[in-house]
Design a protein around this motif. Structure first.
Motif, PDB file in Angstrom:
ATOM      1  N   UNK A   7      86.361 103.110  19.466  1.00  0.00           N
ATOM      2  CA  UNK A   7      86.076 103.276  20.886  1.00  0.00           C
ATOM      3  C   UNK A   7      87.099 104.026  21.545  1.00  0.00           C
ATOM      4  N   UNK A   8      87.586 104.994  20.792  1.00  0.00           N
ATOM      5  CA  UNK A   8      88.735 105.804  21.467  1.00  0.00           C
ATOM      6  C   UNK A   8      88.203 106.851  22.373  1.00  0.00           C
ATOM      7  N   UNK A   9      86.858 106.929  22.659  1.00  0.00           N
ATOM      8  CA  UNK A   9      86.627 107.845  23.894  1.00  0.00           C
ATOM      9  C   UNK A   9      86.600 107.192  25.223  1.00  0.00           C
ATOM     10  N   UNK A  10      86.792 105.793  25.318  1.00  0.00           N
ATOM     11  CA  UNK A  10      86.924 104.961  26.395  1.00  0.00           C
ATOM     12  C   UNK A  10      88.074 104.915  27.069  1.00  0.00           C
ATOM     13  N   UNK A  14      91.401 105.632  24.847  1.00  0.00           N
ATOM     14  CA  UNK A  14      91.969 106.900  24.958  1.00  0.00           C
ATOM     15  C   UNK A  14      93.226 106.744  25.230  1.00  0.00           C
ATOM     16  N   UNK A  15      93.783 105.781  26.075  1.00  0.00           N
ATOM     17  CA  UNK A  15      95.170 105.228  26.356  1.00  0.00           C
ATOM     18  C   UNK A  15      95.838 104.852  25.266  1.00  0.00           C
ATOM     19  N   UNK A  18      96.846 107.834  23.215  1.00  0.00           N
ATOM     20  CA  UNK A  18      98.019 108.590  23.930  1.00  0.00           C
ATOM     21  C   UNK A  18      99.168 107.865  23.838  1.00  0.00           C
ATOM     22  N   UNK A  19      99.295 106.438  23.836  1.00  0.00           N
ATOM     23  CA  UNK A  19     100.642 105.713  23.410  1.00  0.00           C
ATOM     24  C   UNK A  19     100.868 105.881  22.093  1.00  0.00           C
ATOM     25  N   UNK A  20      99.923 105.629  20.979  1.00  0.00           N
ATOM     26  CA  UNK A  20     100.327 105.898  19.607  1.00  0.00           C
ATOM     27  C   UNK A  20     100.506 107.127  19.090  1.00  0.00           C
ATOM     28  N   UNK A  21     100.087 107.875  19.781  1.00  0.00           N
ATOM     29  CA  UNK A  21     100.669 109.519  19.312  1.00  0.00           C
ATOM     30  C   UNK A  21     102.102 109.908  19.428  1.00  0.00           C
ATOM     31  N   UNK A 309      95.278  99.579  32.456  1.00  0.00           N
ATOM     32  CA  UNK A 309      95.091 100.236  31.379  1.00  0.00           C
ATOM     33  C   UNK A 309      96.212 100.028  30.288  1.00  0.00           C
ATOM     34  N   UNK A 310      97.349 100.064  30.745  1.00  0.00           N
ATOM     35  CA  UNK A 310      98.636  99.835  29.954  1.00  0.00           C
ATOM     36  C   UNK A 310      99.021  98.465  29.632  1.00  0.00           C
TER      37      UNK A 310
END
Length: 340
Positions: A7-10, A14-15, A18-21, A309-310
């Motif tokens: 579900x990485x496009x939601x 996607x948040x 962003x955090x995992x990268x 979202x966080x």
């Protein structure tokens, strides 16, 4: 460490990416999306510019390539994947709603019969400030909902002291990202701009989650009357709850109760003056809390501000991952909000 996000496009997914990268212990992030499979991640989500890969279609055989799996899928859709991950010994964190309640509650609140009650017995409710040891020992975690996160954190010190009444009233405002990426009439710009929209009343899906875990904290049942409202913002939740003040209590006692309860919690800020604001926590994994005595009414006004979202989703999921893996709880997570 290799992690996967379904579900990485939601918005929440996607948040998470962003955090995992940016997480120092994560060496690779795999992005899975049924709707966007084959599309370059950076083209679909420009905020992730520089990510070299594409969205992938999920296959259970991919589990052996992952150390941790996050699922951020609509209600009911994550269960077969979570079952496979659990059987394979892969740590999994569900950012959706499939592991938060008792099986008997799913038909009423989510419209389906829960097919995996054994998973519910295995899953730990991942609110790290309240049940950290359970999360550390878990291999399957139910990430809390955004509204319940704010409400539980705002009320936990009073609940543990036995100071909650049998029924509480909660009002909470949320940015529109809490409703997900799929467009709806209510999120169309002319409907959302300059408008505060009550919704989901009566019978919001987060009510049973609040009641379940407030009851666990209080040691008895707690009924929640809940009115959520969308405000013209993309992010943020501000929850407000009124609780009768115990006789003779002072503001200093109340503040000390909260400060002592959250001593050592890296993402909790207890305000000594004033009330929280959503801009102060935007983009962070922090929860700003206040419990303010109102002498004329004999009430305590309990408030919590989080980024939905966080701390209300992706950040809390990473916080849970850190605990599950024996890492520092705050590793890779933002504490500070932008100035504007």
């Amino acid at each position: 460490m290799q992690v996967g996000v379904l579900g990485a496009s939601g918005y929440a997914g996607s948040e998470l990416v962003r955090l995992l990268l940016q997480h120092p212990a994560v060496t690779g992030v795999r992005c899975f999306s049924r709707a966007s499979a084959g599309l370059p991640v950076a083209a679909s989500l420009p905020g992730l510019a520089g990510y070299p890969g594409a969205f992938e279609a999920w296959e259970d055989g991919l589990l052996e390539e992952l150390d941790v799996l996050f699922t951020a899928l609509p209600a009911g859709e994550a269960l077969p994947i979570l079952k496979a991950a659990h059987a394979a010994g892969v740590r999994a964190i569900d950012v959706g709603s499939d592991l938060r309640l008792a099986a008997a509650e799913y038909p009423r609140w989510y419209g389906y019969d829960h097919p995996e009650p054994a998973l519910l017995d295995e899953a730990v409710y991942g609110l790290p400030e309240l049940w950290p040891e359970a999360v550390r020992a878990a291999r399957l975690v139910a990430n809390p909902g955004c509204y319940p996160t704010a409400v539980l954190l705002a009320l936990a010190p009073l609940a543990r002291e036995g100071l909650l009444p049998a029924q509480i009233q909660v009002t909470a405002t949320s940015g529109h990202s809490g409703a997900g990426r799929t467009p709806r009439p209510a999120s169309h710009l002319p409907a959302a701009l300059e408008n505060v929209q009550p919704y989901g009343f009566p019978g919001h899906r987060h009510v049973p989650e609040m009641e379940r875990y407030l009851g666990r904290l209080a040691g008895r049942s707690v009924q929640v009357a809940f009115l959520p409202q969308l405000v013209p913002a993309s992010r943020g939740i501000l929850a407000t709850i009124w609780v009768p003040a115990p006789a003779g209590w002072t503001q200093a006692q109340l503040t000390e109760l909260y400060r002592a309860f959250y001593q050592g919690a890296p993402f909790i800020r207890v305000l000594e003056e004033g009330l929280p604001q959503t801009a102060w926590v935007r983009g962070t994994n922090r929860a700003d809390l206040a419990a303010v005595l109102d002498p004329p009414t004999g009430q305590i006004v309990c408030t919590a501000a989080i980024d939905n979202l966080v701390k209300g989703a992706a950040g809390q999921a990473v916080q849970n991952m850190n605990l599950m893996l024996g890492l520092e709880e705050d590793l890779g997570l933002p504490r500070y909000a932008p100035a504007a």
